[in-house]
Design an enzyme around this catalytic site. Structure first.
Site, PDB file in Angstrom:
ATOM      1  N   LYS A   1      35.232  42.618  42.649  1.00 17.66           N
ATOM      2  CA  LYS A   1      36.199  41.658  41.678  1.00 17.66           C
ATOM      3  C   LYS A   1      37.894  41.456  42.125  1.00 17.66           C
ATOM      4  O   LYS A   1      38.020  42.677  43.266  1.00 17.66           O
ATOM      5  CB  LYS A   1      36.208  42.668  40.127  1.00 17.66           C
ATOM      6  CG  LYS A   1      36.244  41.631  39.242  1.00 17.66           C
ATOM      7  CD  LYS A   1      36.403  42.150  38.399  1.00 17.66           C
ATOM      8  CE  LYS A   1      37.324  40.917  36.992  1.00 17.66           C
ATOM      9  NZ  LYS A   1      37.219  41.334  35.851  1.00 17.66           N
TER      10      LYS A   1
ATOM     11  N   SER B   1      34.698  38.581  32.025  1.00 17.88           N
ATOM     12  CA  SER B   1      35.098  38.260  32.626  1.00 17.88           C
ATOM     13  C   SER B   1      35.061  38.729  34.691  1.00 17.88           C
ATOM     14  O   SER B   1      35.080  38.606  35.489  1.00 17.88           O
ATOM     15  CB  SER B   1      36.533  38.628  32.809  1.00 17.88           C
ATOM     16  OG  SER B   1      37.208  39.592  33.268  1.00 17.88           O
TER      17      SER B   1
ATOM     18  N   SER C   1      33.966  43.375  29.754  1.00 18.80           N
ATOM     19  CA  SER C   1      34.175  42.372  30.454  1.00 18.80           C
ATOM     20  C   SER C   1      33.346  43.071  32.226  1.00 18.80           C
ATOM     21  O   SER C   1      33.100  41.862  32.717  1.00 18.80           O
ATOM     22  CB  SER C   1      35.390  42.345  32.271  1.00 18.80           C
ATOM     23  OG  SER C   1      36.520  41.456  30.476  1.00 18.80           O
TER      24      SER C   1
END
Length: 487
Positions: free
Chosen positions: A80, A155, A179
């Site tokens: 990420k 997210s 998330s």
């Protein structure tokens, strides 16, 4: 799609170790899959193909010399965009950091490299991890591989979509209020939020420091177990890191349902009917196999979302104050005045959702409102922890849907932030209490969209959590068919 990528994670790992496939073959297959489908999915912000291929060749060389770094040497894992990798841009999907290159590795990255994993940075995300749909990225909107008109969750939507679309077998995300678990649910994956403090946050760009945790994604449970075994452990560079006995993936055994006390919650009318149906089907099977279902009162947890958003935005306001165009962040110097530089840099650098949360946090921390909002929220947070302690004195685990609905359409909730925040109704309380939780696949709705089941256990019981997940995976209707053709 290359036949290699159709193999389950465990088979890929065994094939690497036996020499049936090379890391170069596996990494090349991943690159070709990314070229094939990521134009539509938009999971990756950037990928240095030459660098990952060079890393794969080095892995193959080590194996030929009989010196692999571990059983994972040569295995791809996506990262990420808020996890720092040395000499690589870490933008948090924000304009203000679009040119920032990290001078150091995050601890989790160091641990992955020590074991020979091949890093695939950078996956898209909601800007600074603020969002539940990955629509808040400053650069692109990631799409759900099961339906390109729908969101992948957030997210960590880029990491989840990359794994669900078979671009990579594994990925790392971060979980502040759901998330990792919510995108895992909407993309049909296993996604773990570890106990707070068991995985180092050093090198994770902070959103809300008392809530953030790094966690893994995989299409198969064993991938999450293996990644957690690698990235967990005490780190002196993270003051919130906790010393615990080293977790061993080999210790995980399927949980016997007979005599297992399972906390269950009452479904409410606003929950999608197919989610309720899948949940009830799981509970009925557990009852048949000898588990004891215990009703728990989750009504007090209706306050979890406002508590979470007061605490998270307050910490966000503090953490993001460093991005001012001088210490960190792109500089916009139009007038030569210092105050204008701060204002212009932050105004142009941050997106609407980040600005909204900074304002909310600044308000709740202001002198006139601190006690009424932030102080009260911290007291309520302590009550949530106590409530969970009470639950776990009666049950071994809590099972509930991860998300109240399957993936919604892109743009459906962007104009109503409150509706977006409600997507985290069952995930935020876990972060407030610092507990471990995992989303596991629980079948799909009539449109083929995945449904997720959240398992929560007491602190530091990841082993039991994995054992329960392993046993649940054998129940009828839990499997997901991942899409091969994505257009």
């Amino acid at each position: 799609m290359n036949e290699i990528l159709k193999k389950p994670y465990v088979e890929l790992k065994d094939s690497l170790n036996s020499g049936k496939i090379s890391s170069t073959e596996l990494v090349s297959a991943c690159i070709n899959r990314i070229r094939e489908v990521d134009g539509a999915v938009k999971a990756f912000l950037y990928l240095d193909e030459k660098k990952v291929l060079n890393s794969a060749e080095e892995s193959d060389k080590r194996r030929k010399e009989g010196k692999p770094l571990s059983e994972f040497d040569g295995m791809p894992v996506a990262i990420k965009d808020n996890i720092c990798i040395r000499d690589t841009i870490t933008s948090c999907s924000s304009k203000i950091l679009e040119n920032y290159k990290s001078p150091f590795h995050a601890t989790v990255v160091e641990k992955l490299l020590e074991k020979g994993f091949i890093l695939f940075p950078r996956t898209n995300m909601d800007e600074f991890a603020m969002g539940s749909s990955t629509e808040n990225s400053a650069f692109q909107t990631t799409r759900n591989p099961f339906d390109l008109e729908r969101i992948p969750g957030g997210s960590s939507g880029g990491s989840a979509a990359a794994v669900a679309a078979s671009m990579v077998p594994l990925a790392l995300g971060s979980d502040t209020g759901g998330s990792v678990r919510q995108p895992a649910s909407l993309c049909g994956l296993y996604g773990l939020k570890p106990t707070y403090g068991t995985v180092s946050r050093y090198g994770l760009v902070a959103y809300a420091s008392s809530l953030d945790q790094i966690g893994p994604f995989s299409r198969e449970l064993q991938g999450c177990i293996d990644l957690y075994s690698v990235i967990s452990g005490k780190d002196v560079r993270d003051s919130t890191s906790i010393h615990r006995p080293k977790f061993s993936a080999s210790d995980v055994q399927p949980q016997d349902f007979k005599g297992l006390k399972v906390g269950v919650i009452k479904m409410t009318p606003e929950i999608q009917s197919e989610v309720v149906k899948s949940y009830d089907k799981v509970l009925n099977q557990l009852k048949e196999k000898g588990a004891t279902l215990v009703d728990i009162d989750f009504s007090k947890f209706g306050f979890a979302i406002p508590i979470y958003y007061i605490i998270a935005t307050a910490e966000c306001s503090s953490n993001l104050s460093r991005f001012d165009g001088i210490r960190f962040g792109s500089r916009k110097d139009k007038t030569g005045k210092l105050e204008d530089l701060f204002v212009d840099s932050r105004t142009e650098g941050f997106g609407p959702e980040v600005k909204r949360r900074i304002l909310l946090g600044t308000f709740s921390l202001s002198a006139g409102y601190y006690d009424a909002y932030y102080g009260t929220a911290q007291k309520a947070r302590a009550l949530i922890r106590k409530e969970y302690e009470s639950f776990f004195s009666k049950v071994d685990c809590i099972l509930q849907p991860t998300s109240p609905t399957t993936a919604f359409k892109i743009g459906e909730k962007t104009k109503d932030p409150i509706q977006m925040y409600k997507a985290d109704i069952w995930t935020t309380s876990v972060n407030l209490a610092g507990l471990p939780a995992m989303s596991v696949p629980m079948g799909a709705d009539q449109k083929g969209l995945p449904i997720g089941l959240q398992i929560t256990t007491p602190h530091f019981q990841e082993g039991k959590l994995f054992g329960i997940a392993l046993a649940l995976s054998t129940l009828e209707g839990m499997n997901i068919q991942f899409p091969e053709s994505i257009k």
